[in-house]
Design an enzyme around this catalytic site. Structure first.
Site, PDB file in Angstrom:
ATOM      1  N   ARG A 107      -6.477   1.322   6.240  1.00 32.59           N
ATOM      2  CA  ARG A 107      -6.400   2.747   5.887  1.00 32.59           C
ATOM      3  C   ARG A 107      -7.769   3.385   6.093  1.00 32.59           C
ATOM      4  O   ARG A 107      -8.740   2.991   5.444  1.00 32.59           O
ATOM      5  CB  ARG A 107      -5.961   2.897   4.434  1.00 32.59           C
ATOM      6  CG  ARG A 107      -5.833   4.334   3.927  1.00 32.59           C
ATOM      7  CD  ARG A 107      -5.482   4.334   2.436  1.00 32.59           C
ATOM      8  NE  ARG A 107      -4.276   3.570   2.163  1.00 32.59           N
ATOM      9  CZ  ARG A 107      -3.903   3.170   0.954  1.00 32.59           C
ATOM     10  NH1 ARG A 107      -4.656   3.436  -0.105  1.00 32.59           N
ATOM     11  NH2 ARG A 107      -2.784   2.472   0.797  1.00 32.59           N
ATOM     12  N   HIS A 152      -8.045  -1.057   1.218  1.00 29.32           N
ATOM     13  CA  HIS A 152      -7.386  -0.976   2.517  1.00 29.32           C
ATOM     14  C   HIS A 152      -8.376  -0.616   3.629  1.00 29.32           C
ATOM     15  O   HIS A 152      -8.194  -1.028   4.774  1.00 29.32           O
ATOM     16  CB  HIS A 152      -6.283   0.087   2.490  1.00 29.32           C
ATOM     17  CG  HIS A 152      -5.018  -0.348   1.820  1.00 29.32           C
ATOM     18  ND1 HIS A 152      -3.999  -0.994   2.496  1.00 29.32           N
ATOM     19  CD2 HIS A 152      -4.587  -0.213   0.541  1.00 29.32           C
ATOM     20  CE1 HIS A 152      -2.999  -1.233   1.659  1.00 29.32           C
ATOM     21  NE2 HIS A 152      -3.333  -0.777   0.462  1.00 29.32           N
ATOM     22  N   ASP A 159       0.083  -3.462   2.253  1.00 23.01           N
ATOM     23  CA  ASP A 159       1.188  -3.164   1.345  1.00 23.01           C
ATOM     24  C   ASP A 159       2.465  -3.594   2.048  1.00 23.01           C
ATOM     25  O   ASP A 159       2.735  -3.163   3.177  1.00 23.01           O
ATOM     26  CB  ASP A 159       1.269  -1.662   1.047  1.00 23.01           C
ATOM     27  CG  ASP A 159       0.085  -1.156   0.244  1.00 23.01           C
ATOM     28  OD1 ASP A 159      -0.598  -1.969  -0.390  1.00 23.01           O
ATOM     29  OD2 ASP A 159      -0.148   0.071   0.258  1.00 23.01           O
TER      30      ASP A 159
END
Length: 269
Positions: A107, A152, A159
């Site tokens: 992320r 992340h 996830d």
């Protein structure tokens, strides 16, 4: 001749002014090139194409109600050791009639910044009915649901969930549709082809805690099955989120990257 000299003088003055303007005018701004991922990052599909990918943050079906900044393509990007560990887990699961399904992988920091901006806008509660029905939005930081940094962004956190094979399709979210609480019975909340984990993904509620004692029966067994499978290949679960796992040791334990989620970010790796 006098007229000619006047014309020549005017042309010379204009040329000199043009040279001065050219010398002092700033060069046109060039777009900064996007950062690329280090060589240690790969697209998960290049390591294991059988793992199902439902990259939620490239869609409007998020707690923000829109696509998240930095997610340009629905591709799972991870550090190579994390991707290889998922491959090992997937091989074991396929023999038992299951598949992993990833919701989010690496992320970028710009996405985390988007989360923070959204959390500070207390007037925007469009998705409250599904993702945080019982939590006051003003408490998202204090309760730990939103933070200014995310594991992340270091590249080894994922996830994910389990899907019983053969995998049925999951219908797309339609913006504006009626919302059901993420902790409602599986047949009432937004449809997902995963096994029943007791809540949906990104459910801001204590029922999402992996070992919450209110989660029993098949739901608890499914969570423990996922946790046991990933622990065996080097992942550590975040106790507050049944879907959140980090591969250890992390390659980049102190670095928060900001390259976009895009195939070009890992091209050639």
């Amino acid at each position: 001749m006098t007229g000619m000299r006047t014309v020549l003088r005017a042309l010379a003055t204009a040329a000199a002014a043009l040279l001065v303007a050219t010398a002092v005018s700033p060069a046109p701004a060039q777009a900064r090139p996007e950062p690329k991922a280090p060589e240690e990052f790969v697209a998960l599909r290049s390591v294991d194409p059988t793992i199902i990918q439902e990259m939620r943050y490239t869609t409007a079906h998020t707690f923000l109600g829109e696509r998240v900044d930095g997610y340009r393509q629905p591709v799972c990007v991870l550090t190579r050791p994390a991707a290889r560990a998922l491959h090992l887990a997937q091989k074991r699961l396929l023999r038992q009639g299951y598949s992993l399904k990833v919701y989010d992988c690496y992320r970028p920091q710009r996405a985390v910044d988007h989360f923070v901006r959204w959390a500070k806008d207390l007037d925007d509660q469009a998705m409250k009915g599904e993702f945080y029905p019982l939590v006051d939005k003003s408490r998202l930081f204090d309760d730990g649901y939103i933070a200014e940094k995310s594991g992340h962004s270091r590249g080894s956190t994922v996830d994910l969930t389990l899907v019983r094979l053969p995998a049925l399709p999951t219908r797309p979210y339609r913006p504006g549709e009626s919302l059901a609480p993420c902790f409602a019975p599986k047949g009432e909340r937004f449809p997902d082809n995963s096994v029943d984990m007791g809540t949906g993904y990104d459910c801001f509620d204590t029922l999402s805690h992996t070992d919450d004692p209110r989660i029993q029966g098949a739901q608890r067994a499914n969570r423990q099955f996922l946790k046991r499978t990933l622990t065996d290949v080097g992942f550590v679960n975040l106790p507050e989120e049944w879907w959140h796992f980090t591969h250890r040791p992390e390659l980049f334990p102190d670095t928060y990257f900001d390259f976009p989620v895009d195939r070009r970010s890992v091209a050639g790796h």
